[in-house]
Design an enzyme around this catalytic site. Sequence first.
Site, mmCIF file in Angstrom:
data_model
loop_
_atom_site.group_PDB
_atom_site.id
_atom_site.type_symbol
_atom_site.label_atom_id
_atom_site.label_comp_id
_atom_site.label_asym_id
_atom_site.label_seq_id
_atom_site.Cartn_x
_atom_site.Cartn_y
_atom_site.Cartn_z
ATOM 1 N N LYS A 167 0.831 -1.198 0.000
ATOM 2 C CA LYS A 167 0.000 0.000 0.000
ATOM 3 C C LYS A 167 0.877 1.265 0.000
ATOM 4 O O LYS A 167 2.096 1.185 0.190
ATOM 5 C CB LYS A 167 -0.919 -0.044 1.231
ATOM 6 C CG LYS A 167 -1.983 -1.157 1.182
ATOM 7 C CD LYS A 167 -2.751 -1.170 2.507
ATOM 8 C CE LYS A 167 -3.869 -2.203 2.533
ATOM 9 N NZ LYS A 167 -4.496 -2.255 3.893
ATOM 10 N N TYR A 182 -12.522 -2.615 -2.618
ATOM 11 C CA TYR A 182 -13.001 -2.568 -1.241
ATOM 12 C C TYR A 182 -14.528 -2.586 -1.135
ATOM 13 O O TYR A 182 -15.087 -2.180 -0.107
ATOM 14 C CB TYR A 182 -12.427 -1.346 -0.521
ATOM 15 C CG TYR A 182 -10.979 -1.521 -0.079
ATOM 16 C CD1 TYR A 182 -10.594 -2.625 0.705
ATOM 17 C CD2 TYR A 182 -10.000 -0.588 -0.408
ATOM 18 C CE1 TYR A 182 -9.281 -2.798 1.114
ATOM 19 C CE2 TYR A 182 -8.682 -0.755 0.013
ATOM 20 C CZ TYR A 182 -8.323 -1.865 0.776
ATOM 21 O OH TYR A 182 -7.028 -2.033 1.192
ATOM 22 N N PHE A 205 -14.939 3.232 8.254
ATOM 23 C CA PHE A 205 -13.572 3.481 7.774
ATOM 24 C C PHE A 205 -13.444 3.414 6.246
ATOM 25 O O PHE A 205 -12.356 3.591 5.708
ATOM 26 C CB PHE A 205 -12.600 2.498 8.429
ATOM 27 C CG PHE A 205 -12.925 1.041 8.197
ATOM 28 C CD1 PHE A 205 -12.485 0.373 7.072
ATOM 29 C CD2 PHE A 205 -13.682 0.339 9.135
ATOM 30 C CE1 PHE A 205 -12.772 -0.974 6.868
ATOM 31 C CE2 PHE A 205 -13.985 -1.018 8.933
ATOM 32 C CZ PHE A 205 -13.529 -1.669 7.790
ATOM 33 N N ARG A 238 -1.194 -14.466 4.189
ATOM 34 C CA ARG A 238 -1.874 -13.779 5.310
ATOM 35 C C ARG A 238 -1.056 -13.927 6.592
ATOM 36 O O ARG A 238 -0.959 -13.016 7.386
ATOM 37 C CB ARG A 238 -3.289 -14.329 5.535
ATOM 38 C CG ARG A 238 -4.238 -14.180 4.363
ATOM 39 C CD ARG A 238 -5.124 -13.009 4.331
ATOM 40 N NE ARG A 238 -5.870 -12.638 5.473
ATOM 41 C CZ ARG A 238 -6.541 -11.473 5.523
ATOM 42 N NH1 ARG A 238 -6.498 -10.624 4.495
ATOM 43 N NH2 ARG A 238 -7.221 -11.141 6.573
ATOM 44 N N THR A 268 -4.757 -7.872 10.865
ATOM 45 C CA THR A 268 -5.127 -6.571 10.294
ATOM 46 C C THR A 268 -4.607 -5.404 11.138
ATOM 47 O O THR A 268 -4.109 -4.415 10.599
ATOM 48 C CB THR A 268 -6.669 -6.506 10.184
ATOM 49 O OG1 THR A 268 -7.110 -7.631 9.425
ATOM 50 C CG2 THR A 268 -7.118 -5.233 9.495
ATOM 51 N N ARG A 298 3.214 -6.690 9.351
ATOM 52 C CA ARG A 298 2.441 -5.636 10.016
ATOM 53 C C ARG A 298 2.958 -5.372 11.433
ATOM 54 O O ARG A 298 2.968 -4.241 11.887
ATOM 55 C CB ARG A 298 0.948 -5.984 9.997
ATOM 56 C CG ARG A 298 0.334 -5.753 8.610
ATOM 57 C CD ARG A 298 -0.993 -6.435 8.442
ATOM 58 N NE ARG A 298 -1.726 -5.956 7.276
ATOM 59 C CZ ARG A 298 -2.896 -6.461 6.874
ATOM 60 N NH1 ARG A 298 -3.454 -7.465 7.548
ATOM 61 N NH2 ARG A 298 -3.507 -5.975 5.814
ATOM 62 N N ASN A 354 -1.482 -0.116 7.580
ATOM 63 C CA ASN A 354 -1.000 -1.482 7.847
ATOM 64 C C ASN A 354 -0.263 -2.120 6.672
ATOM 65 O O ASN A 354 -0.108 -3.331 6.601
ATOM 66 C CB ASN A 354 -2.137 -2.362 8.380
ATOM 67 C CG ASN A 354 -3.234 -2.583 7.364
ATOM 68 O OD1 ASN A 354 -3.168 -2.071 6.248
ATOM 69 N ND2 ASN A 354 -4.241 -3.347 7.733
ATOM 70 N N HIS A 373 -1.942 -5.413 1.537
ATOM 71 C CA HIS A 373 -3.201 -6.131 1.361
ATOM 72 C C HIS A 373 -2.867 -7.531 0.883
ATOM 73 O O HIS A 373 -1.960 -7.704 0.060
ATOM 74 C CB HIS A 373 -4.087 -5.451 0.306
ATOM 75 C CG HIS A 373 -5.247 -6.315 -0.095
ATOM 76 N ND1 HIS A 373 -6.408 -6.363 0.654
ATOM 77 C CD2 HIS A 373 -5.397 -7.216 -1.106
ATOM 78 C CE1 HIS A 373 -7.231 -7.244 0.093
ATOM 79 N NE2 HIS A 373 -6.640 -7.774 -0.960
ATOM 80 N N GLU A 382 -9.581 -11.257 -7.065
ATOM 81 C CA GLU A 382 -8.773 -10.034 -6.959
ATOM 82 C C GLU A 382 -7.637 -10.006 -7.983
ATOM 83 O O GLU A 382 -7.331 -8.943 -8.530
ATOM 84 C CB GLU A 382 -8.225 -9.894 -5.530
ATOM 85 C CG GLU A 382 -9.327 -9.586 -4.520
ATOM 86 C CD GLU A 382 -8.826 -9.405 -3.095
ATOM 87 O OE1 GLU A 382 -9.572 -8.852 -2.279
ATOM 88 O OE2 GLU A 382 -7.679 -9.829 -2.791
HETATM 89 P P1 DAT Z 1 -7.301 -7.180 5.883
HETATM 90 O O1 DAT Z 1 -6.572 -6.057 5.167
HETATM 91 O O2 DAT Z 1 -6.449 -7.749 6.983
HETATM 92 O O3 DAT Z 1 -7.858 -8.209 4.959
HETATM 93 P P2 DAT Z 1 -10.037 -6.224 6.199
HETATM 94 O O4 DAT Z 1 -10.323 -6.829 4.869
HETATM 95 O O5 DAT Z 1 -10.930 -6.559 7.331
HETATM 96 O O6 DAT Z 1 -8.533 -6.513 6.659
HETATM 97 O O7 DAT Z 1 -10.074 -4.634 6.061
HETATM 98 C C1 DAT Z 1 -9.464 -3.994 4.935
HETATM 99 C C2 DAT Z 1 -8.654 -2.830 5.431
HETATM 100 O O8 DAT Z 1 -9.537 -1.880 6.036
HETATM 101 C C3 DAT Z 1 -7.631 -3.153 6.508
HETATM 102 O O9 DAT Z 1 -6.401 -3.568 5.963
HETATM 103 C C4 DAT Z 1 -7.505 -1.861 7.239
HETATM 104 C C5 DAT Z 1 -8.886 -1.267 7.150
HETATM 105 N N1 DAT Z 1 -9.693 -1.551 8.343
HETATM 106 C C6 DAT Z 1 -10.261 -2.713 8.673
HETATM 107 N N2 DAT Z 1 -10.923 -2.629 9.829
HETATM 108 C C7 DAT Z 1 -10.769 -1.354 10.230
HETATM 109 C C8 DAT Z 1 -11.205 -0.608 11.358
HETATM 110 N N3 DAT Z 1 -11.964 -1.173 12.304
HETATM 111 N N4 DAT Z 1 -10.835 0.696 11.454
HETATM 112 C C9 DAT Z 1 -10.079 1.271 10.515
HETATM 113 N N5 DAT Z 1 -9.620 0.639 9.410
HETATM 114 C C10 DAT Z 1 -9.967 -0.655 9.282
HETATM 115 MG MG MG Z 2 -9.409 -8.121 3.616
#
Ligand code: DAT
Ligand code: MG
Length: 151
Positions: A9, A49, A57, A85, A91, A102, A112, A115, A126
């Site tokens: 990212k 997304y 968020f 992962r 996350t 991370r 973080n 992705h 994806e």
């Molecule tokens: P990951 O990236 O581990 O697959 P995710 O798909 O649940 O996690 O969420 C996508 C991204 O969104 C994640 O990398 C960071 C952001 N994110 C997730 N949960 C969040 C939260 N509670 N507050 C702020 N950002 C968040």
């Molecule tokens: Mg995800």
Amino acid sequence: MERSLVLVKPDGVQRALVGEIIARLERRGLRLAGAKFMQVSTALAEEHYAEHQGKPFYNGLVEYITSAPVMAMAWEGPNAVAAIRQTMGATRPTEAAPGTIRHDFGLEVGRNLTHASDKPETGEREVALWFKAEELVSWNRDIDKWVFEGK
Ligand code: DAT
Ligand code: MG
């Protein structure tokens, strides 16, 4: 062969961690199938997304991923999704295990660094969203038989 999308990212790119992140995936034994350094459009960010649309968020997430270039990659290998992962870590960087990307480089969930696809089906979807078929390379690596048991 299972595949995952991996994004370094904008924070990872700005912090010059692209090489470090690629090195960790290479050392794990995963095989690179595609890579491009790119500026993400709002349309691609929103499609990528889509599952998070409506969450508090979401807007910040789209702004973050479009704020500067990303390194988009497709990586493959047996159990590639779970392995990647695991290498990325949880996350939230403060919940990620020591030794994960991370944990080792991050502090905040909104910065973080990476992705990675969350399921094999997501990986297929994806990779197809981010890469055209001709941008993916199908190849045999000389060391594959030393990393992939079935080879
Ligand atoms: P990951 O990236 O581990 O697959 P995710 O798909 O649940 O996690 O969420 C996508 C991204 O969104 C994640 O990398 C960071 C952001 N994110 C997730 N949960 C969040 C939260 N509670 N507050 C702020 N950002 C968040
Ligand atoms: Mg995800």
